[in-house]
Design an enzyme around this catalytic site. Sequence first.
Site, PDB file in Angstrom:
ATOM      1  N   LYS A 275       0.890  -1.202   0.132  1.00  0.00           N
ATOM      2  CA  LYS A 275       0.048   0.043  -0.026  1.00  0.00           C
ATOM      3  C   LYS A 275       0.753   1.177  -0.090  1.00  0.00           C
ATOM      4  O   LYS A 275       1.683   1.312   0.775  1.00  0.00           O
ATOM      5  CB  LYS A 275      -0.864   0.077   1.277  1.00  0.00           C
ATOM      6  CG  LYS A 275      -1.726   1.183   1.549  1.00  0.00           C
ATOM      7  CD  LYS A 275      -2.766   0.876   2.545  1.00  0.00           C
ATOM      8  CE  LYS A 275      -3.806   2.248   2.532  1.00  0.00           C
ATOM      9  NZ  LYS A 275      -4.544   2.033   3.766  1.00  0.00           N
TER      10      LYS A 275
ATOM     11  N   SER B 284      -9.426   2.130   2.752  1.00  0.00           N
ATOM     12  CA  SER B 284      -8.553   2.925   1.997  1.00  0.00           C
ATOM     13  C   SER B 284      -7.481   2.206   1.095  1.00  0.00           C
ATOM     14  O   SER B 284      -6.908   2.426   0.291  1.00  0.00           O
ATOM     15  CB  SER B 284      -7.606   3.966   2.978  1.00  0.00           C
ATOM     16  OG  SER B 284      -7.041   3.299   3.926  1.00  0.00           O
TER      17      SER B 284
ATOM     18  N   SER C 171     -10.085   0.071   6.926  1.00  0.00           N
ATOM     19  CA  SER C 171      -9.492   0.244   5.681  1.00  0.00           C
ATOM     20  C   SER C 171      -8.582  -1.258   5.097  1.00  0.00           C
ATOM     21  O   SER C 171      -8.467  -1.268   4.081  1.00  0.00           O
ATOM     22  CB  SER C 171      -8.421   1.188   5.654  1.00  0.00           C
ATOM     23  OG  SER C 171      -9.040   2.322   5.700  1.00  0.00           O
TER      24      SER C 171
END
Lengths: 470, 65
Positions: free
Chosen positions: A80, A156, A180
């Site tokens: 990420k 996210s 997330s």
Amino acid sequence: MAKDIPLTIKDAAAALRSGETTSSEITEAILSRVDLLNEELGAYVTVTKDQALEQAAQADVDLAAGNDTGPLQGIPLAIKDIIAMRGAGTTANSRILDGGWCPDHEAPVTARLRAAGSVFVGKSTTSEFALGLPDPDKGFRVPRNPWNVDHTPAGSSSGTGIAVAAGLALGGLGTDTGGSVRGPAAANGHTGLKVTFGRVPKSGVVPLGYSLDSIGPMARSAYDCALMLEVMAGHDPSDPNAADVPVPDYPSLLDGDVSGLKIALPMPYFFEHDALDDEVRDAVLAAVGSLRDGGATTAETALAYAAEAKEANHLILVAEAFAYHRRNLATRWSDYGKFTRPALARGAFFSSSDLVQANRLRTVFCAEVASLLADHDVIVTPTAATPAERADSMDVSKRLSLPSYTGHWNLTGLPAVSVPVGLSASGLPMSMQIIGRPFAEATVLKVADALQRTTEWHLSVPPIAEPATV
Amino acid sequence: MAVPTSDTVAALLEAAQLTVEPHEFETMVADYPVLRAAADSLYLAELDFVEPAVAFDARTAYLST
């Protein structure tokens, strides 16, 4: 057409050791898929092709020489893009970081995965600073759900969620402050683990909510998450919140046995809310029934302060994020995405006493949850109230009034794994969440693994990513 | 006399040195009562003698500095 690749880390690790394939072959196949699908799905901000091929070649050389560093060796992962990774700047999907943050730095968690021989396909898309919704005007690809590109992949950790579902990585890293990791795992139809606060050092990560943030593994199966966590977990002095707690051999504890396991089902807020989709509730309860068939017992119960806990998590998250961003918001407002900046600015609307009060609510909610977990091994809830929303109908204001089932476990710091439990009539994944005691990742993964031994939802591949398509 | 929500929001944004677009301001004015109600819902009588959940461990707090 790209060559088909193993669906899971476990299968890929076995195939690498049997000589059936090589890391280079798997990595090249994945990079071909990325070439074909990344523009449409928006999984990656940066593809580190050269680094990935080098790592894969090294893994093949090492394995051939008998230098086996474990099941993540030669396995392509997505990182990420709020987590520092050497060789690729971190953008947090934001213009604020101006071309990349810490390109020569490596977060402890990334360093551990690298040392285990993993292959880094690239930096995966995040909601800007792990908050808000995509803004197509800021120069980043918009992430889309591979099950239906008109729907959101959730956030996210959108990119890692997409990458795992679409075969653009076999696993990856997400971060979780209010859901997330679990939200994208649910929306994209695979497994995602939010770890106990402090279980994995979070230094080298752009912060969102200091007291809530965690880094978690995302992969198709709970077993694969256990393989990743085994490498990721453990104390590091660079993170003052990292816990010095022994790391068990997670994979060996997943034995499929849930006989005698006590499951709490907190009904009023988590199963009886008007906003909960009937299909989701039925799918979760059917999965609970499968665990009951395996010998687990269930009890319908209630969890006090569930509604207030959602508000407390949001308030603390926003207050902590606003402290980090206020200076840039004041001077570079328009450089933030149009959905991110008003979400961050909410921090200006809360007072200092509001923050303290939220942390007082945190105390009593933790006590309520501890009481429930004194009599039960795990708590089960839906992960999300509905399957993934249409991307064009997402409304950040509307969300303020809707229930959320994930932030509670950031507020309490507990481990929670999201596992798929079916596809809706509209063909979108549905998911449930298994929550455990502090540092009981092995327990929640064991329950998830037991379910995945009797179901195959976690192995479902969206049509856009089926081998015949790509 | 109650202060209009728009005045409250404007004052809070100014105090935080934030300058927002007009349409964003309108959304914030609409959202503010919801956010305020959410925060107010946390002022429960049973919390009057509760310590906040703030963790600080002096054994590890200085290791990274």
